[in-house]
Scaffold this motif. Structure first.
Motif, mmCIF file in Angstrom:
data_model
loop_
_atom_site.group_PDB
_atom_site.id
_atom_site.type_symbol
_atom_site.label_atom_id
_atom_site.label_comp_id
_atom_site.label_asym_id
_atom_site.label_seq_id
_atom_site.Cartn_x
_atom_site.Cartn_y
_atom_site.Cartn_z
ATOM 1 N N ASP A 31 0.861 -1.182 0.000
ATOM 2 C CA ASP A 31 0.000 0.000 0.000
ATOM 3 C C ASP A 31 0.896 1.231 0.000
ATOM 4 O OD1 ASP A 31 -2.902 -0.830 0.301
ATOM 5 O OD2 ASP A 31 -1.995 -1.953 1.957
ATOM 6 N N VAL A 32 0.713 2.103 -0.981
ATOM 7 C CA VAL A 32 1.534 3.306 -1.106
ATOM 8 C C VAL A 32 0.613 4.523 -1.062
ATOM 9 C CG1 VAL A 32 3.184 4.576 -2.507
ATOM 10 C CG2 VAL A 32 3.214 2.070 -2.499
ATOM 11 N N ALA A 33 0.817 5.376 -0.062
ATOM 12 C CA ALA A 33 -0.009 6.573 0.083
ATOM 13 C C ALA A 33 0.331 7.594 -0.998
ATOM 14 C CB ALA A 33 0.199 7.181 1.463
ATOM 15 N N PRO A 34 -0.645 8.366 -1.454
ATOM 16 C CA PRO A 34 -0.374 9.382 -2.479
ATOM 17 C C PRO A 34 0.532 10.486 -1.953
ATOM 18 C CG PRO A 34 -2.611 9.598 -1.624
ATOM 19 C CD PRO A 34 -2.062 8.330 -1.057
ATOM 20 N N GLY A 35 1.362 11.032 -2.834
ATOM 21 C CA GLY A 35 2.234 12.140 -2.463
ATOM 22 C C GLY A 35 3.336 11.762 -1.509
ATOM 23 N N THR A 36 3.785 10.498 -1.576
ATOM 24 C CA THR A 36 4.865 10.021 -0.709
ATOM 25 C C THR A 36 5.913 9.298 -1.541
ATOM 26 O OG1 THR A 36 3.830 7.867 -0.257
ATOM 27 C CG2 THR A 36 3.253 9.701 1.208
ATOM 28 N N VAL A 37 7.048 9.011 -0.891
ATOM 29 C CA VAL A 37 8.080 8.164 -1.493
ATOM 30 C C VAL A 37 8.043 6.816 -0.792
ATOM 31 C CG1 VAL A 37 10.536 7.828 -1.957
ATOM 32 C CG2 VAL A 37 9.565 10.127 -2.058
ATOM 33 N N PHE A 38 7.829 5.766 -1.570
ATOM 34 C CA PHE A 38 7.836 4.400 -1.050
ATOM 35 C C PHE A 38 9.032 3.699 -1.650
ATOM 36 C CE2 PHE A 38 6.858 -0.072 -0.937
ATOM 37 C CZ PHE A 38 6.142 -0.253 0.244
ATOM 38 N N SER A 39 9.920 3.182 -0.805
ATOM 39 C CA SER A 39 11.151 2.557 -1.294
ATOM 40 C C SER A 39 11.112 1.057 -1.067
ATOM 41 C CB SER A 39 12.371 3.149 -0.590
ATOM 42 O OG SER A 39 13.559 2.601 -1.118
ATOM 43 N N LEU A 40 11.452 0.320 -2.115
ATOM 44 C CA LEU A 40 11.528 -1.138 -2.045
ATOM 45 C C LEU A 40 12.994 -1.541 -2.064
ATOM 46 C CD1 LEU A 40 9.647 -3.638 -2.015
ATOM 47 C CD2 LEU A 40 9.876 -3.720 -4.501
ATOM 48 N N LEU A 41 13.439 -2.177 -0.975
ATOM 49 C CA LEU A 41 14.816 -2.629 -0.847
ATOM 50 C C LEU A 41 14.868 -4.151 -0.928
ATOM 51 C CD1 LEU A 41 16.077 -0.506 2.205
ATOM 52 C CD2 LEU A 41 16.253 0.040 -0.219
ATOM 53 N N GLY A 42 16.008 -4.662 -1.343
ATOM 54 C CA GLY A 42 16.183 -6.111 -1.356
ATOM 55 C C GLY A 42 17.429 -6.493 -2.118
ATOM 56 N N PRO A 43 17.979 -7.669 -1.829
ATOM 57 C CA PRO A 43 19.183 -8.124 -2.531
ATOM 58 C C PRO A 43 18.875 -8.491 -3.968
ATOM 59 C CG PRO A 43 18.348 -9.858 -1.107
ATOM 60 C CD PRO A 43 17.514 -8.646 -0.828
ATOM 61 N N ASN A 44 19.915 -8.762 -4.721
ATOM 62 C CA ASN A 44 19.760 -9.189 -6.104
ATOM 63 C C ASN A 44 18.873 -10.432 -6.184
ATOM 64 O OD1 ASN A 44 20.336 -9.163 -8.907
ATOM 65 N ND2 ASN A 44 21.826 -10.803 -8.608
ATOM 66 N N GLY A 45 17.901 -10.398 -7.085
ATOM 67 C CA GLY A 45 17.010 -11.536 -7.251
ATOM 68 C C GLY A 45 15.834 -11.560 -6.300
ATOM 69 N N ALA A 46 15.690 -10.520 -5.476
ATOM 70 C CA ALA A 46 14.591 -10.509 -4.504
ATOM 71 C C ALA A 46 13.245 -10.245 -5.159
ATOM 72 C CB ALA A 46 14.854 -9.454 -3.427
ATOM 73 N N GLY A 47 13.247 -9.642 -6.358
ATOM 74 C CA GLY A 47 11.994 -9.374 -7.061
ATOM 75 C C GLY A 47 11.629 -7.910 -7.175
ATOM 76 N N LYS A 48 12.583 -7.004 -6.909
ATOM 77 C CA LYS A 48 12.286 -5.566 -6.953
ATOM 78 C C LYS A 48 11.863 -5.123 -8.359
ATOM 79 C CE LYS A 48 16.316 -4.093 -5.582
ATOM 80 N NZ LYS A 48 17.006 -5.412 -5.634
#
Length: 316
Positions: A27-44
């Motif tokens: 869930d990503v709120a409007p007007g925000t920055v949502f960051s997805l972190l993860g190692p290589n191959g995690a599915g980002k």
């Protein structure tokens, strides 16, 4: 509460027998920055490709800017912009021509397209380079042009997949300022990055992806508090004050050479007040106090078991 800009439920994607995404919810709120972190191959990148309609999930539901992926993918494409890991500018066209091409693809009237291109060239400090081809640009200039091209259609949601990879520190910070400006204008940013500091600086919320699952999500400060290792470092003028303070706090670690005491804490204001109140009640004078909290490096390592290098990068 406002409707999320991005919602995903039970998102799954496999390639052959390899499950890349194993039922993630976002869930990503409007007007925000949502960051997805993860190692290589995690599915980002797979997540970004699904949310931006480039590939279809095997299962799950997605809504972006109020449009359902299954029934209205064209609505999503109209509402979003996407800047991938590698610059998508045409090196045979000038900077201005690249922007004009994007205006044509968005079916803007010719005059409006030229005005939009000129506005973006000025906004990204590329006016002087407008008549030159991107082959003559620095890496930072090409990334700025790439992002400017994404903005031609005035998107409500922008997906930035490792937008600052390969940039020098000055160019990276310039890009951070641009991203902050977009959010201030109400744009929603979905960011993947290999720089932990970048997520810490920009993100309102962070999700850590590992093994195709979201293993943690929250504000950066919330995630840091989940990791042990936070402490206060108190320095004293003499050994007597140091030893008196050490007797007050169970689990504290004195350093007699530095006249310092390490007191475990979660780094919250109430915890800090409690320590200071106890010192004050016992009339133990403190010269200096420093708060040390875990950073996103610690969060990443504790949740995924991956190593980060000296530049604080994730595995690209």
């Amino acid at each position: 509460m406002s409707t999320p800009a991005i919602t995903a439920r039970g998102l799954r994607k496999s390639y052959g027998s390899q499950a890349v995404l194993d039922g993630i919810d976002l869930d990503v709120a409007p007007g925000t920055v949502f960051s997805l972190l993860g190692p290589n191959g995690a599915g980002k990148t797979t997540t970004v490709n699904i949310l931006s309609t480039l590939i279809r999930p095997d299962a799950g539901t997605v809504s972006v800017a109020g449009h359902d992926l299954a029934t209205d993918p064209d609505g999503i494409r109209t509402a979003i912009g996407l800047t991938g890991q590698f610059s998508a500018v045409d090196t045979l066209l000038t900077g201005a021509e690249n922007l004009q091409l994007m205006a044509d693809l968005h079916h803007l009237p010719r005059r409006e397209g030229r005005a939009r291109a000129a506005e973006l060239l000025g906004r990204f400090e590329l006016t002087e380079a407008a008549g030159k081809t991107p082959a003559t640009y620095s890496g930072g200039m090409r990334r700025k042009l790439d992002l400017a091209m994404t903005l031609v259609g005035d998107p409500a949601v922008i997906f930035l997949d490792e937008p600052t990879t390969g940039l020098d520190p000055r160019s990276r910070r310039t890009m951070w300022d641009i991203i902050r400006g977009l959010v201030a204008d109400g744009v929603t940013i979905f960011l993947t990055t290999q720089y932990l500091e970048e997520a810490d600086q920009l993100a309102d919320r962070v999700a850590v992806l590992d093994g195709g699952r979201v293993v943690a999500e929250g504000r950066p400060d919330e995630l840091k508090r989940r990791v042990p290792g936070g402490h206060l470092r108190l320095r004293f003028a003499d050994p007597t004050a140091l030893h008196r303070a050490a007797d007050l706090f169970a689990g504290s670690t004195p350093d007699t050479e530095a006249l310092a005491l390490r007191v475990p804490t979660d780094g919250t204001v109430p915890a800090l007040r409690a320590v200071l109140a106890q010192l004050d009640a016992s009339a133990v004078p403190v010269d200096t106090l420093t708060v040390h909290t875990p950073d996103l490096d610690d969060v990443f390592l504790s949740l995924t078991g991956q190593r980060t290098g000296p530049t604080r990068e994730l595995v690209p």
